[in-house]
Design an enzyme around this catalytic site. Structure first.
Site, PDB file in Angstrom:
ATOM      1  N   GLY A  15       0.813  -1.207   0.000  1.00 51.76           N
ATOM      2  CA  GLY A  15       0.000   0.000   0.000  1.00 51.76           C
ATOM      3  C   GLY A  15       0.849   1.261   0.000  1.00 51.76           C
ATOM      4  N   ASP A  34      -6.468   1.789   6.693  1.00 53.48           N
ATOM      5  CA  ASP A  34      -6.011   0.571   7.340  1.00 53.48           C
ATOM      6  C   ASP A  34      -6.654   0.496   8.722  1.00 53.48           C
ATOM      7  OD1 ASP A  34      -3.340  -1.366   6.801  1.00 53.48           O
ATOM      8  OD2 ASP A  34      -3.945  -1.229   8.893  1.00 53.48           O
ATOM      9  N   ARG A  93       2.229 -13.744   3.627  1.00 50.84           N
ATOM     10  CA  ARG A  93       2.880 -15.039   3.874  1.00 50.84           C
ATOM     11  C   ARG A  93       4.107 -14.897   4.752  1.00 50.84           C
ATOM     12  NH1 ARG A  93       4.155 -18.705  -1.177  1.00 50.84           N
ATOM     13  NH2 ARG A  93       4.520 -16.777  -2.286  1.00 50.84           N
ATOM     14  N   ARG A  99       0.417 -19.746  -0.338  1.00 48.27           N
ATOM     15  CA  ARG A  99      -0.634 -18.738  -0.470  1.00 48.27           C
ATOM     16  C   ARG A  99      -1.956 -19.275   0.079  1.00 48.27           C
ATOM     17  NH1 ARG A  99       2.434 -18.326  -5.253  1.00 48.27           N
ATOM     18  NH2 ARG A  99       3.336 -16.257  -5.577  1.00 48.27           N
ATOM     19  N   HIS A 186      -2.695 -18.007  -9.557  1.00 45.86           N
ATOM     20  CA  HIS A 186      -1.452 -17.398  -9.101  1.00 45.86           C
ATOM     21  C   HIS A 186      -0.872 -18.289  -8.013  1.00 45.86           C
ATOM     22  CE1 HIS A 186       1.449 -14.426  -7.955  1.00 45.86           C
ATOM     23  NE2 HIS A 186       0.890 -14.160  -6.781  1.00 45.86           N
TER      24      HIS A 186
END
Length: 326
Positions: A15, A34, A93, A99, A186
Site C-alpha cells: 500500500g 487501514d 505469507r 498462499r 497465481h
C-alpha cells in the site's frame, strides 16, 4: 481536471509503495486506509513531505477503518467516490507458508472490504492483490456486488515480469525485449506458455532449437517463476514481496484511468471463456475505461489445456471452501 481518488485499502508495504508510485506517476490522489489508522496517516504524511524532494505535490491522505462489525465505515481515510480501489489488506505469507494457508483469514478480510466498497466506492475499478489471489478476488466481487468486469486480480503482470527477468538474464538480453504469457491460478500451478513467449519477436522455441537455451533451463525458469513469491519470502524472513506487486497494480490502474487498453494478464472473471463459468483465473485481458473490456482466448494445445484445467481446478477447490463460510 480534478484528479481521480485512488483508494489504497491496506497500508502495509504494498500500500505504501502504491501511494508513492501513484504520486510519482501522477495517477491520482492516493488515500491510504487501514485498521491501524496511525500507520496509514503516518505513511501519507511522510510521502507528502517526500513530494517536496521528489517533485510532486499530490495530495495524500490516510486514516483508519472501523472494525468489520461496524459496517466497514471509514473514520478518517475517506475513500468515498474513489475511481480506483487497490486492495492489499490481509495477512501476508511467512516462511514455510503457501498462499493457500491464508485462505480463511483473508476471506474474512475480503468480506469486510467488500462491504466498504459497496457503500463507499460502488463505481470504482477494484484491483485485488491479497492472496490466495484468485479465490480472494472472487470473494471480493461477491461481497462487494460490483460488476465482475470492474473487479480484477493482480497476478499475471507480476508473474510475467518475473518470467521476463529470468529469461532475459539467461539469454543475456534486456527483459524489456521478452514477451510472455501465462495462464491459471497465481501460485504453484500457474501455466507459463512456451509457445506464446518470444524475445524481440523471435519465438523462444527458436532459441531452444538453436541451442541458445536448453529446454531444461526453460523449465527451471518456469518453476522459479512459480516459486517467485516464496523465494522472496524466504529471503526476507518477515513479510513478502512489495515493490514489484505495487508496480504491477499501478500499471493496471493506469490502463484503466487513462483508457490505455493495455493487453495484460490478470485474474479476471470468466463467463464462458476457456469453457469456465463464474470463477476468476489468470488470462490475458484488455483493461480500459470499461474495466476488463475483453478476455482474450488463446488457442491452447492439448498439453496446455490440461495444465490450465489442473490449475483452475485448484482455484475451484479454494472457492468451494470459501462458499462454506458465506
Amino acid at each position: 481536471m480534478t484528479a481521480s481518488k485512488i483508494a489504497l485499502i491496506g497500508a502495509g508495504q504494498i500500500g505504501g509503495s502504491l501511494a508513492l508510485l501513484s504520486a510519482l506517476r501522477g495517477l491520482g490522489n492516493p488515500v491510504l486506509v487501514d485498521l491501524q489508522g496511525g500507520v496509514a496517516a503516518g505513511k501519507a504524511l511522510d510521502l507528502a513531505q517526500a513530494g517536496n524532494i521528489l517533485g510532486y505535490d499530490t495530495p495524500l491522505a490516510g486514516g483508519g477503518l472501523t472494525p468489520p462489525e461496524s459496517e466497514g465505515e471509514v473514520r478518517e481515510g475517506n475513500i468515498e467516490g474513489a475511481a480506483v480501489a487497490i486492495v492489499t489488506a490481509g495477512v501476508p505469507r511467512r516462511p514455510g507458508m503457501s498462499r493457500d494457508d491464508l485462505l480463511e483469514t483473508n476471506f474474512r478480510v475480503m468480506q469486510s472490504v467488500g462491504k466498504l466498497l459497496r457503500t463507499q466506492a460502488p463505481d470504482a475499478f477494484v484491483i485485488c492483490v491479497t492472496n490466495p489471489l484468485d479465490a480472494m478476488v472472487w470473494a471480493l466481487q461477491q461481497a462487494s456486488g460490483l460488476p465482475p468486469q470492474k473487479v480484477v486480480g493482480m497476478a499475471g503482470v507480476l508473474d510475467t515480469a518475473r518470467l521476463k527477468l529470468f529469461l532475459g538474464q539467461a539469454l543475456g538480453v534486456s527483459p524489456q525485449d521478452v514477451s510472455a504469457q501465462l495462464l491459471g491460478g497465481h501460485g504453484d500451478a500457474m501455466v507459463p506458455l512456451l509457445r506464446y513467449t518470444s524475445v524481440g519477436g523471435i519465438p523462444l522455441e527458436e532459441f531452444v532449437a538453436t541451442g541458445k537455451i536448453s529446454q531444461e533451463q526453460v523449465e527451471a525458469i518456469f518453476q522459479r517463476t512459480r516459486d517467485g513469491g516464496a523465494e522472496i519470502v524466504k529471503l526476507l524472513q518477515s513479510g513478502s514481496a512489495f515493490y514489484a506487486p505495487a508496480a504491477a497494480a499501478a500499471t493496471m490502474a493506469r490502463s484503466y484511468l487513462l483508457d490505455e487498453k493495455r493487453l495484460l494478464p490478470a485474474a479476471a472473471h470468466l463467463a464462458g471463456a476457456y469453457g469456465y463459468q463464474d470463477l476468476y483465473a489468470g488470462v490475458p485481458v484488455v483493461i480500459g475505461a470499461g474495466g476488463v473490456e475483453r478476455v482474450i482466448e488463446l488457442q491452447l494445445n492439448e498439453a496446455e489445456q490440461a495444465e490450465f484445467a489442473a490449475s483452475v481446478a485448484g482455484v475451484e477447490k479454494l472457492i468451494e471452501t470459501c462458499k462454506q463460510w458465506l
